[in-house]
Structures are given as C-alpha cells and as structure tokens.
Motif scaffolding. Sequence first.
Motif, PDB file in Angstrom:
ATOM      1  N   MET A 180      37.540  38.602  54.166  1.00 16.42           N
ATOM      2  CA  MET A 180      37.686  38.025  53.011  1.00 16.42           C
ATOM      3  C   MET A 180      38.321  39.447  52.681  1.00 16.42           C
ATOM      4  N   LEU A 181      38.312  40.473  53.354  1.00 15.44           N
ATOM      5  CA  LEU A 181      39.417  41.660  52.486  1.00 15.44           C
ATOM      6  C   LEU A 181      40.929  41.273  53.294  1.00 15.44           C
ATOM      7  N   ALA A 182      40.535  41.014  54.510  1.00 18.01           N
ATOM      8  CA  ALA A 182      41.573  40.816  54.643  1.00 18.01           C
ATOM      9  C   ALA A 182      42.387  39.838  54.209  1.00 18.01           C
ATOM     10  N   ARG A 183      41.690  38.102  53.799  1.00 22.42           N
ATOM     11  CA  ARG A 183      42.688  37.790  52.725  1.00 22.42           C
ATOM     12  C   ARG A 183      43.485  38.579  51.720  1.00 22.42           C
ATOM     13  N   GLY A 184      42.375  39.479  51.331  1.00 22.00           N
ATOM     14  CA  GLY A 184      42.788  39.971  50.072  1.00 22.00           C
ATOM     15  C   GLY A 184      43.606  40.518  49.978  1.00 22.00           C
ATOM     16  N   LEU A 227      45.124  35.364  43.810  1.00 22.77           N
ATOM     17  CA  LEU A 227      43.997  34.975  44.253  1.00 22.77           C
ATOM     18  C   LEU A 227      43.952  36.153  45.327  1.00 22.77           C
ATOM     19  N   GLY A 228      44.494  37.440  45.690  1.00 19.35           N
ATOM     20  CA  GLY A 228      44.196  38.719  46.054  1.00 19.35           C
ATOM     21  C   GLY A 228      42.775  39.080  45.397  1.00 19.35           C
ATOM     22  N   THR A 229      43.061  39.244  43.639  1.00 25.25           N
ATOM     23  CA  THR A 229      42.114  39.638  43.008  1.00 25.25           C
ATOM     24  C   THR A 229      41.342  39.349  43.495  1.00 25.25           C
ATOM     25  N   HIS A 230      41.085  38.324  43.331  1.00 24.74           N
ATOM     26  CA  HIS A 230      39.682  36.791  43.312  1.00 24.74           C
ATOM     27  C   HIS A 230      38.622  37.666  44.654  1.00 24.74           C
ATOM     28  N   GLN A 231      40.054  37.927  45.434  1.00 21.58           N
ATOM     29  CA  GLN A 231      39.210  38.083  47.608  1.00 21.58           C
ATOM     30  C   GLN A 231      38.621  39.487  47.134  1.00 21.58           C
ATOM     31  N   MET A 232      38.801  40.232  46.259  1.00 23.57           N
ATOM     32  CA  MET A 232      38.822  42.022  46.982  1.00 23.57           C
ATOM     33  C   MET A 232      37.291  41.652  45.700  1.00 23.57           C
ATOM     34  N   SER A 233      37.362  40.813  44.424  1.00 22.45           N
ATOM     35  CA  SER A 233      36.395  41.246  44.133  1.00 22.45           C
ATOM     36  C   SER A 233      35.011  39.964  44.608  1.00 22.45           C
ATOM     37  N   LEU A 234      35.754  39.610  45.738  1.00 21.04           N
ATOM     38  CA  LEU A 234      34.089  38.561  46.596  1.00 21.04           C
ATOM     39  C   LEU A 234      34.020  40.082  47.512  1.00 21.04           C
ATOM     40  N   TYR A 235      34.168  40.496  47.417  1.00 21.00           N
ATOM     41  CA  TYR A 235      34.568  41.461  48.868  1.00 21.00           C
ATOM     42  C   TYR A 235      33.154  42.785  48.086  1.00 21.00           C
ATOM     43  N   ALA A 236      33.894  43.181  47.353  1.00 16.92           N
ATOM     44  CA  ALA A 236      33.652  44.416  46.257  1.00 16.92           C
ATOM     45  C   ALA A 236      32.265  44.032  45.912  1.00 16.92           C
ATOM     46  N   ARG A 237      31.370  42.589  45.510  1.00 13.37           N
ATOM     47  CA  ARG A 237      30.291  42.006  44.713  1.00 13.37           C
ATOM     48  C   ARG A 237      29.330  42.493  46.540  1.00 13.37           C
ATOM     49  N   ALA A 238      29.876  41.535  47.858  1.00 13.25           N
ATOM     50  CA  ALA A 238      29.631  41.594  48.756  1.00 13.25           C
ATOM     51  C   ALA A 238      28.770  43.147  49.314  1.00 13.25           C
ATOM     52  N   TYR A 239      29.415  43.955  49.047  1.00 14.05           N
ATOM     53  CA  TYR A 239      30.150  45.349  49.758  1.00 14.05           C
ATOM     54  C   TYR A 239      29.835  46.871  49.345  1.00 14.05           C
ATOM     55  N   GLU A 247      35.327  52.958  38.661  1.00 12.59           N
ATOM     56  CA  GLU A 247      36.068  52.001  37.911  1.00 12.59           C
ATOM     57  C   GLU A 247      37.716  52.285  37.292  1.00 12.59           C
ATOM     58  N   TRP A 248      38.001  53.097  38.108  1.00  9.33           N
ATOM     59  CA  TRP A 248      40.042  53.409  37.203  1.00  9.33           C
ATOM     60  C   TRP A 248      40.076  52.369  38.456  1.00  9.33           C
ATOM     61  N   HIS A 249      39.748  52.037  39.136  1.00 10.21           N
ATOM     62  CA  HIS A 249      40.602  51.024  40.170  1.00 10.21           C
ATOM     63  C   HIS A 249      40.310  49.542  38.985  1.00 10.21           C
ATOM     64  N   ASN A 250      39.157  49.031  39.101  1.00  8.38           N
ATOM     65  CA  ASN A 250      38.904  48.127  38.445  1.00  8.38           C
ATOM     66  C   ASN A 250      39.559  47.842  36.896  1.00  8.38           C
ATOM     67  N   LEU A 251      40.409  49.170  36.267  1.00 10.88           N
ATOM     68  CA  LEU A 251      40.807  48.918  35.162  1.00 10.88           C
ATOM     69  C   LEU A 251      42.420  48.995  35.055  1.00 10.88           C
ATOM     70  N   THR A 252      42.384  49.825  35.913  1.00 15.18           N
ATOM     71  CA  THR A 252      44.059  49.873  35.912  1.00 15.18           C
ATOM     72  C   THR A 252      44.923  48.370  37.215  1.00 15.18           C
ATOM     73  N   GLY A 253      43.188  47.592  37.628  1.00 12.54           N
ATOM     74  CA  GLY A 253      44.016  46.290  37.790  1.00 12.54           C
ATOM     75  C   GLY A 253      43.488  44.798  37.011  1.00 12.54           C
ATOM     76  N   ILE A 254      42.323  45.510  36.275  1.00 13.87           N
ATOM     77  CA  ILE A 254      42.152  44.018  35.531  1.00 13.87           C
ATOM     78  C   ILE A 254      43.380  44.821  34.619  1.00 13.87           C
ATOM     79  N   LEU A 255      43.871  45.194  34.312  1.00 16.56           N
ATOM     80  CA  LEU A 255      45.041  45.613  33.033  1.00 16.56           C
ATOM     81  C   LEU A 255      46.923  45.112  33.805  1.00 16.56           C
ATOM     82  N   SER A 256      47.165  45.044  35.074  1.00 15.85           N
ATOM     83  CA  SER A 256      47.711  45.166  35.860  1.00 15.85           C
ATOM     84  C   SER A 256      47.893  43.485  35.548  1.00 15.85           C
ATOM     85  N   LEU A 257      47.067  43.416  36.017  1.00  8.50           N
ATOM     86  CA  LEU A 257      47.005  41.332  36.009  1.00  8.50           C
ATOM     87  C   LEU A 257      47.705  41.181  34.695  1.00  8.50           C
TER      88      LEU A 257
END
Length: 128
Positions: A1-5, A45-57, A62-72
């Motif tokens: 999951m992480l590798a795909r992301g 796709l990468g954001t989705h995979q990273m989100s799944l990884y974050a939910r599992a592990y 928060e600073w990364h979540n904010l920058t990630g959402i804004l950049s997408l």
Amino acid sequence: MLARGIVSMILALIFYTYAVFSGRREGLHRKHLIVFGIGLLFDYLGTHQMSLYARAYGKAPEWHNLTGILSLAGMAFHFLLALAASLIRRAERINRTFHRVSLTIYTLWCIAFASGALAGMLKMSGRP
C-alpha cells in the motif's frame, strides 16, 4: 500500500514537472494537458493510497494533511485552467494566467510532496 502510494506520487511529480516546464517553454499544447491530467490522476491515486495507509498505521501530521489537500485542490484547479486555455479559441489571456499561476501552484505541490516524505521519514525513525 505504501509502496504504491510512493510510486504514484513520484510519477505525479515526473508528469507535473514535465507539463509545467515544457508548457512554459513551448506554450500550452494538448500534449501538456494530457500529461498534466496523467499527473493529476497519479496525484489522486497516491493521495488515496497514502490515506489508506494513514488510516491503517497512524495519521499523518496535520500540517502535511493541510498542505496535501491544498496542493491536490490547487493542481485540480491548475488542470481546469489548462483545459480552459486549450479549449477556448484565442485563449491568450487564460494561457498567460495559466503560466502566471503555474509555478506558484507547482511550488506549493512540491512543498506538500516534500512534507509527506519528511513526515514519513520522521515516522519511520520514531520521531514525532
């Protein structure tokens, strides 16, 4: 999951970089729009995979979540601006606007990309 992301995000970086800088050099053409769309798809796709990884592990900082959402969102807006510029005849004004905001949005995306890599490395090293 992480590798795909990670692979998806690296591919997004490659496609975005080509689309932004080649589009600036050559002027915005259909090929840039296609490459840009591919980059946006890999970003999603990468954001989705990273989100799944974050939910599992464990959640990302928060600073990364904010920058990630804004950049997408910024890249999606950037893609729509590129689409408008390529579809409208005599789109010089949109094309100028596209190139004006292009580097800013790209830079913000790169910051989010780097912050994700930093957050991942800090998490793997056991640091908060």
